[in-house]
Scaffold this motif. Structure first.
Motif, short mmCIF file in Angstrom:
data_model
loop_
_atom_site.label_atom_id
_atom_site.label_comp_id
_atom_site.label_asym_id
_atom_site.label_seq_id
_atom_site.Cartn_x
_atom_site.Cartn_y
_atom_site.Cartn_z
N LEU A 116 0.80 -1.24 0.19
CA LEU A 116 0.02 -0.02 -0.01
C LEU A 116 0.88 1.32 -0.13
O LEU A 116 1.71 1.47 0.98
N GLU A 117 0.53 2.13 -0.84
CA GLU A 117 1.40 3.44 -1.22
C GLU A 117 0.35 4.46 -0.41
O GLU A 117 -0.63 4.60 -1.03
N VAL A 118 1.03 5.33 0.30
CA VAL A 118 0.01 6.43 0.99
C VAL A 118 0.74 7.78 0.68
O VAL A 118 1.97 7.92 0.94
N LEU A 119 0.02 8.45 0.34
CA LEU A 119 0.48 10.12 0.36
C LEU A 119 -0.36 10.81 1.31
O LEU A 119 -1.51 10.68 1.48
N ALA A 120 0.48 11.51 2.09
CA ALA A 120 -0.32 12.40 3.18
C ALA A 120 0.34 13.81 3.29
O ALA A 120 1.64 13.91 2.73
N THR A 121 -0.20 14.78 3.80
CA THR A 121 0.45 16.02 3.82
C THR A 121 0.36 16.34 5.37
O THR A 121 1.12 17.51 5.58
N ASP A 122 -0.13 15.65 6.24
CA ASP A 122 -0.18 15.92 7.87
C ASP A 122 1.27 15.55 8.16
O ASP A 122 1.69 14.55 8.14
N PRO A 123 1.90 16.91 8.86
CA PRO A 123 3.32 16.37 9.53
C PRO A 123 3.38 15.32 10.27
O PRO A 123 4.55 14.67 10.34
N ALA A 124 2.28 15.25 11.00
CA ALA A 124 2.23 13.98 12.12
C ALA A 124 2.36 12.67 11.36
O ALA A 124 2.79 11.54 12.00
N ALA A 125 2.13 12.65 10.15
CA ALA A 125 2.27 11.29 9.65
C ALA A 125 3.73 10.62 9.32
O ALA A 125 3.86 9.43 9.60
N ARG A 126 4.61 11.63 9.46
CA ARG A 126 5.85 11.33 9.61
C ARG A 126 6.29 10.38 10.83
O ARG A 126 7.23 9.50 10.85
N ARG A 127 5.56 10.59 11.93
CA ARG A 127 5.78 9.90 13.27
C ARG A 127 4.77 8.62 13.24
O ARG A 127 5.01 7.59 13.69
N ASP A 128 3.48 8.91 12.59
CA ASP A 128 2.43 8.01 12.90
C ASP A 128 2.53 6.81 12.01
O ASP A 128 2.40 5.54 12.65
N PHE A 129 3.14 6.76 10.82
CA PHE A 129 3.36 5.56 10.01
C PHE A 129 4.33 4.55 10.54
O PHE A 129 4.25 3.37 10.61
N PRO A 130 5.43 5.32 10.83
CA PRO A 130 6.44 4.12 11.59
C PRO A 130 5.81 3.55 12.83
O PRO A 130 5.95 2.17 12.91
N ASP A 131 5.21 4.27 13.50
CA ASP A 131 4.61 3.83 14.74
C ASP A 131 3.44 2.70 14.60
O ASP A 131 3.22 1.73 15.23
N PHE A 132 2.72 2.97 13.53
CA PHE A 132 1.55 2.09 13.04
C PHE A 132 2.20 0.72 12.61
O PHE A 132 1.87 -0.05 12.78
N ALA A 133 3.44 0.80 11.74
CA ALA A 133 4.11 -0.26 11.12
C ALA A 133 4.46 -1.05 12.38
O ALA A 133 4.29 -2.54 12.20
N GLU A 134 4.95 -0.58 13.10
CA GLU A 134 5.58 -1.21 14.32
C GLU A 134 4.62 -1.97 15.06
O GLU A 134 4.83 -3.16 15.64
N THR A 135 3.52 -1.35 15.71
CA THR A 135 2.51 -2.09 16.50
C THR A 135 1.50 -2.94 15.78
O THR A 135 1.02 -3.83 16.18
N SER A 136 1.45 -2.69 14.52
CA SER A 136 0.36 -3.44 13.51
C SER A 136 1.27 -4.83 12.85
O SER A 136 0.55 -5.56 12.45
N GLY A 137 2.49 -4.93 12.96
CA GLY A 137 3.33 -5.98 12.61
C GLY A 137 3.34 -5.76 11.06
O GLY A 137 4.03 -6.73 10.22
#
Length: 82
Positions: A40-61
């Motif tokens: 899944l390729e995600v495009l985002a403009t919210d600066p919080a995404a820089r932190r949120d996606f690595p955290d999401f990947a780590e916690t979701s597996g």
């Protein structure tokens, strides 16, 4: 899944102009319906995404294969469903 199958199975999520937590929530929903190994390729403009996606990947597996900023203020993430 072969590399050709992965590329064919890659989906895109345009989450530009969506505020936190919507980009991650929409990505999670799409990933749930995808086969293991699909991307899944995600495009985002919210600066919080820089932190949120690595955290999401780590916690979701799921795997975060790539995180980049192809242009100022645009963030691109490539996730692989596990």
């Amino acid at each position: 899944m072969s590399e050709a199958e992965r590329q064919a199975a890659t989906r895109q999520l345009d989450a530009r102009h969506l505020a936190c937590p919507l980009p991650v929530l929409r990505a999670r929903k799409l990933l749930q319906g995808m086969a293991a190994g699909a991307r899944l390729e995600v495009l985002a403009t919210d600066p919080a995404a820089r932190r949120d996606f690595p955290d999401f990947a780590e916690t979701s597996g799921h795997l975060l294969l790539e995180a980049s900023e192809p242009e100022p203020g645009l963030f691109r993430f490539l996730l692989e469903r596990c």
